[in-house]
Design an enzyme around this catalytic site. Structure first.
Site, PDB file in Angstrom:
ATOM      1  N   ASP A  72      -2.941  -9.233   5.257  1.00 26.77           N
ATOM      2  CA  ASP A  72      -4.287  -9.108   4.693  1.00 26.77           C
ATOM      3  C   ASP A  72      -5.125 -10.340   5.044  1.00 26.77           C
ATOM      4  O   ASP A  72      -4.671 -11.470   4.913  1.00 26.77           O
ATOM      5  CB  ASP A  72      -4.174  -8.971   3.178  1.00 26.77           C
ATOM      6  CG  ASP A  72      -5.471  -8.559   2.540  1.00 26.77           C
ATOM      7  OD1 ASP A  72      -5.639  -7.353   2.282  1.00 26.77           O
ATOM      8  OD2 ASP A  72      -6.328  -9.431   2.294  1.00 26.77           O
ATOM      9  N   HIS A  96      -5.554  -6.087  -0.910  1.00 23.48           N
ATOM     10  CA  HIS A  96      -6.834  -5.697  -1.523  1.00 23.48           C
ATOM     11  C   HIS A  96      -7.150  -4.263  -1.144  1.00 23.48           C
ATOM     12  O   HIS A  96      -6.570  -3.716  -0.198  1.00 23.48           O
ATOM     13  CB  HIS A  96      -7.968  -6.618  -1.068  1.00 23.48           C
ATOM     14  CG  HIS A  96      -8.484  -6.299   0.292  1.00 23.48           C
ATOM     15  ND1 HIS A  96      -7.870  -6.770   1.440  1.00 23.48           N
ATOM     16  CD2 HIS A  96      -9.524  -5.536   0.701  1.00 23.48           C
ATOM     17  CE1 HIS A  96      -8.535  -6.322   2.492  1.00 23.48           C
ATOM     18  NE2 HIS A  96      -9.536  -5.566   2.076  1.00 23.48           N
ATOM     19  N   THR A 141       3.178   3.155  -1.146  1.00 18.93           N
ATOM     20  CA  THR A 141       2.145   3.250  -2.175  1.00 18.93           C
ATOM     21  C   THR A 141       2.664   2.900  -3.564  1.00 18.93           C
ATOM     22  O   THR A 141       1.887   2.867  -4.519  1.00 18.93           O
ATOM     23  CB  THR A 141       1.570   4.674  -2.228  1.00 18.93           C
ATOM     24  OG1 THR A 141       2.621   5.584  -2.567  1.00 18.93           O
ATOM     25  CG2 THR A 141       0.942   5.067  -0.907  1.00 18.93           C
ATOM     26  N   LYS A 142       3.976   2.677  -3.678  1.00 16.52           N
ATOM     27  CA  LYS A 142       4.567   2.313  -4.970  1.00 16.52           C
ATOM     28  C   LYS A 142       5.798   1.459  -4.714  1.00 16.52           C
ATOM     29  O   LYS A 142       6.254   1.331  -3.580  1.00 16.52           O
ATOM     30  CB  LYS A 142       4.918   3.561  -5.780  1.00 16.52           C
ATOM     31  CG  LYS A 142       5.936   4.457  -5.125  1.00 16.52           C
ATOM     32  CD  LYS A 142       6.175   5.703  -5.953  1.00 16.52           C
ATOM     33  CE  LYS A 142       7.208   6.587  -5.263  1.00 16.52           C
ATOM     34  NZ  LYS A 142       7.445   7.807  -5.993  1.00 16.52           N
ATOM     35  N   ARG A 156       8.869   7.754   0.501  1.00 20.02           N
ATOM     36  CA  ARG A 156       9.753   8.257  -0.545  1.00 20.02           C
ATOM     37  C   ARG A 156      11.170   7.799  -0.236  1.00 20.02           C
ATOM     38  O   ARG A 156      11.584   7.773   0.926  1.00 20.02           O
ATOM     39  CB  ARG A 156       9.711   9.775  -0.589  1.00 20.02           C
ATOM     40  CG  ARG A 156       8.426  10.330  -1.130  1.00 20.02           C
ATOM     41  CD  ARG A 156       8.515  11.869  -1.233  1.00 20.02           C
ATOM     42  NE  ARG A 156       7.364  12.411  -1.917  1.00 20.02           N
ATOM     43  CZ  ARG A 156       6.167  12.588  -1.371  1.00 20.02           C
ATOM     44  NH1 ARG A 156       5.957  12.233  -0.118  1.00 20.02           N
ATOM     45  NH2 ARG A 156       5.180  13.112  -2.066  1.00 20.02           N
TER      46      ARG A 156
END
Length: 162
Positions: A72, A96, A141-142, A156
């Site tokens: 980032d 971000h 995403t998690k 996943r």
């Protein structure tokens, strides 16, 4: 669960329009220069040094950052990478995200002995546990638990690594 801090936008335009009110322009310019150089460096030790001391990333021992790996630019200091981790070619680590109505930041913590495949994307506010493997092209995403293989979009868990 992603750990994100949300900031409201200061005016009527979308949040990205106000990026300079969230982070100093000169800090971003410096980060951009160091990261752009680092993306092409073939020398792993020099690349680690540049990202540690040039932009403030927390990088463990013997970390290998692949060619074109993109941390980032706005908040690289929110990235932590554990010892002996490999991050593949053109992988992206974001800390971000701009939304129409708000701006969010979140730390990314990558554990020890992790393998992140080429072209994977790690979103803000996630943790990847020790010994995990992230498949090429995956979008994390998690949080990913330790010692598992995660693949796909969104990533996943498909199996526990023996």
């Amino acid at each position: 669960m992603r750990r994100l801090k949300e900031y409201p936008k200061p005016g009527p335009e979308n949040s990205m329009y106000y990026w300079r009110s969230y982070v100093n322009f000169f800090k971003v310019a410096k980060n951009f220069i160091f990261i752009s150089i680092g993306r092409y460096l073939p020398f792993l030790g020099l690349k680690r040094w540049l990202y540690r001391y040039g932009v403030g990333m927390k990088i463990g021992k013997n970390v290998s950052l692949g060619l074109m790996m993109m941390p980032d630019v706005l908040f690289p200091e929110l990235i932590e990478i554990g010892d002996n981790t490999i991050i593949g070619y053109n992988a992206t680590i974001l800390t971000h995200e701009f939304r129409v109505e708000s701006f969010k930041t979140g730390p990314v913590k990558i554990g020890r002995d992790v393998l992140i495949g080429a072209n994977a994307t790690i979103l803000a506010g996630v943790e990847i546990g020790d010994g995990a493997m992230i498949g090429a092209g995956a979008v994390v995403t998690k949080d990913i638990p330790p010692g598992v293989l995660a693949v796909g979009v969104p990533a996943r868990v498909v199996k526990k690594i023996e």
